[in-house]
Scaffold this motif. Structure first.
Motif, PDB file in Angstrom:
ATOM      1  N   ARG A   1     101.361  56.619  52.038  1.00  0.00           N
ATOM      2  CA  ARG A   1     101.406  57.656  50.995  1.00  0.00           C
ATOM      3  C   ARG A   1     102.091  58.870  51.620  1.00  0.00           C
ATOM      4  NH1 ARG A   1      98.494  59.205  46.289  1.00  0.00           N
ATOM      5  NH2 ARG A   1      98.307  61.466  46.167  1.00  0.00           N
ATOM      6  N   TRP A   2     103.393  58.988  51.405  1.00  0.00           N
ATOM      7  CA  TRP A   2     104.195  59.996  52.086  1.00  0.00           C
ATOM      8  C   TRP A   2     103.832  61.416  51.683  1.00  0.00           C
ATOM      9  CZ3 TRP A   2     106.026  58.357  56.346  1.00  0.00           C
ATOM     10  CH2 TRP A   2     106.401  57.017  56.477  1.00  0.00           C
ATOM     11  N   GLU A   3     103.197  61.595  50.525  1.00  0.00           N
ATOM     12  CA  GLU A   3     102.760  62.926  50.101  1.00  0.00           C
ATOM     13  C   GLU A   3     101.761  63.519  51.096  1.00  0.00           C
ATOM     14  OE1 GLU A   3     103.585  60.449  46.375  1.00  0.00           O
ATOM     15  OE2 GLU A   3     102.564  60.149  48.280  1.00  0.00           O
ATOM     16  N   ASN A   4     101.035  62.661  51.813  1.00  0.00           N
ATOM     17  CA  ASN A   4     100.058  63.143  52.793  1.00  0.00           C
ATOM     18  C   ASN A   4     100.696  63.928  53.931  1.00  0.00           C
ATOM     19  OD1 ASN A   4      97.693  62.190  51.577  1.00  0.00           O
ATOM     20  ND2 ASN A   4      97.862  60.193  52.563  1.00  0.00           N
ATOM     21  N   VAL A   5     101.930  63.610  54.270  1.00  0.00           N
ATOM     22  CA  VAL A   5     102.595  64.281  55.395  1.00  0.00           C
ATOM     23  C   VAL A   5     102.657  65.787  55.172  1.00  0.00           C
ATOM     24  CG1 VAL A   5     104.797  64.511  56.623  1.00  0.00           C
ATOM     25  CG2 VAL A   5     103.890  62.238  56.108  1.00  0.00           C
ATOM     26  N   ASN A   6     102.930  66.207  53.937  1.00  0.00           N
ATOM     27  CA  ASN A   6     103.031  67.637  53.640  1.00  0.00           C
ATOM     28  C   ASN A   6     101.690  68.354  53.696  1.00  0.00           C
ATOM     29  OD1 ASN A   6     105.821  67.555  53.257  1.00  0.00           O
ATOM     30  ND2 ASN A   6     105.567  66.887  51.145  1.00  0.00           N
ATOM     31  N   LEU A   7     100.595  67.612  53.758  1.00  0.00           N
ATOM     32  CA  LEU A   7      99.258  68.200  53.815  1.00  0.00           C
ATOM     33  C   LEU A   7      98.756  68.387  55.250  1.00  0.00           C
ATOM     34  CD1 LEU A   7      97.648  66.047  50.985  1.00  0.00           C
ATOM     35  CD2 LEU A   7      98.549  68.380  50.798  1.00  0.00           C
ATOM     36  N   LEU A   8      99.475  67.847  56.218  1.00  0.00           N
ATOM     37  CA  LEU A   8      99.036  67.905  57.616  1.00  0.00           C
ATOM     38  C   LEU A   8      99.146  69.311  58.181  1.00  0.00           C
ATOM     39  CD1 LEU A   8     100.782  64.648  58.862  1.00  0.00           C
ATOM     40  CD2 LEU A   8      98.323  64.961  58.447  1.00  0.00           C
ATOM     41  N   ASN A   9      98.232  69.641  59.104  1.00  0.00           N
ATOM     42  CA  ASN A   9      98.291  70.919  59.796  1.00  0.00           C
ATOM     43  C   ASN A   9      98.004  70.702  61.281  1.00  0.00           C
ATOM     44  OD1 ASN A   9      95.376  71.085  60.248  1.00  0.00           O
ATOM     45  ND2 ASN A   9      95.240  71.428  58.045  1.00  0.00           N
ATOM     46  N   ALA A  10      97.961  71.766  62.043  1.00  0.00           N
ATOM     47  CA  ALA A  10      97.865  71.673  63.506  1.00  0.00           C
ATOM     48  C   ALA A  10      96.590  71.002  64.008  1.00  0.00           C
ATOM     49  CB  ALA A  10      97.991  73.067  64.120  1.00  0.00           C
ATOM     50  N   GLN A  11      95.517  70.977  63.215  1.00  0.00           N
ATOM     51  CA  GLN A  11      94.284  70.331  63.673  1.00  0.00           C
ATOM     52  C   GLN A  11      94.290  68.824  63.404  1.00  0.00           C
ATOM     53  OE1 GLN A  11      90.916  72.009  61.614  1.00  0.00           O
ATOM     54  NE2 GLN A  11      91.093  70.615  59.901  1.00  0.00           N
ATOM     55  N   ASP A  12      95.280  68.342  62.673  1.00  0.00           N
ATOM     56  CA  ASP A  12      95.387  66.928  62.349  1.00  0.00           C
ATOM     57  C   ASP A  12      96.212  66.194  63.404  1.00  0.00           C
ATOM     58  OD1 ASP A  12      93.974  67.331  59.913  1.00  0.00           O
ATOM     59  OD2 ASP A  12      95.839  67.973  58.944  1.00  0.00           O
ATOM     60  N   GLU A  13      96.306  64.879  63.264  1.00  0.00           N
ATOM     61  CA  GLU A  13      97.147  64.059  64.138  1.00  0.00           C
ATOM     62  C   GLU A  13      97.777  62.954  63.307  1.00  0.00           C
ATOM     63  OE1 GLU A  13      94.557  62.533  67.183  1.00  0.00           O
ATOM     64  OE2 GLU A  13      94.576  64.409  68.303  1.00  0.00           O
TER      65      GLU A  13
END
Length: 194
Positions: free
Chosen positions: A111-123
């Protein structure tokens, strides 16, 4: 990796990665109340909890569980295939998005939309089986500028891709990634992973 962590493995997964090493989590398990789960967690000498699966976001009470764990002052991470929307996940949770390469047989489920939701605390994690997966992952990193968003991990499929060979590729390409191995299998062997 390397910190004492309690894993909460939720049963069920709609994906069928070709190299899956947790197929035992597709069925079975036991129903447990959140109160009982929190009581069991309190018996461990760590504040780190990882909710995983199967695919945890496929379970109806996963979001409530994550919220409860955060409210109980645990440092919480979620390992997800990325096939489900991560937007409703409690913002205190570190989301580990396992992007599926072609070798998994499930890359169409990303689900490529998830990429835009990532932030520095994610991996972001890529489990790689061969050079084809590696090259594909490098292109995804470039296309989505992933290394600027959050840490990126490359993990070799256990007993299929040599960590030594993968590390050579990473060094040759100066890839903006961290190498990750399945430390629990190295320490306790394959059976302990279950």
């Amino acid at each position: 990796m390397g910190l004492p962590t309690v894993f909460i493995r939720l049963t069920g997964c709609p994906l069928r990665c070709k190299w899956c090493d947790t197929s035992y989590s597709f069925t079975g398990g036991e129903t447990i109340s959140q109160e009982s789960l929190l009581e069991q967690l309190g018996q461990h000498a760590t504040r780190y909890v990882c909710v995983t699966g199967g695919e945890p976001l496929a379970q109806k009470n996963c979001l409530v569980l994550l919220h409860s764990l955060c409210n109980a002052d645990y440092s919480v991470s979620l390992e997800t295939s990325g096939a489900y929307d991560i937007a409703p996940v409690d913002p205190r949770v570190s989301r580990i998005l396992d992007i599926k390469p072609p070798g998994s047989g499930e890359s169409a489920r990303n689900r490529w939309e998830n990429v835009n939701l990532l932030n520095a605390q994610d991996e972001v994690k890529f489990v790689l089986q061969d050079r084809i997966d590696y090259d594909w992952a490098m292109e995804v990193i470039r296309r989505h500028d992933l290394a600027a968003r959050c840490p990126v991990l490359f993990s070799p499929v256990y007993s299929q891709l040599s960590p030594t060979l993968l590390s050579q590729w990473v060094l040759e390409d100066r890839a903006p990634v961290r190498l990750q191995v399945q430390l629990h299998k190295i320490i306790w062997g394959e059976e302990r992973a279950r």
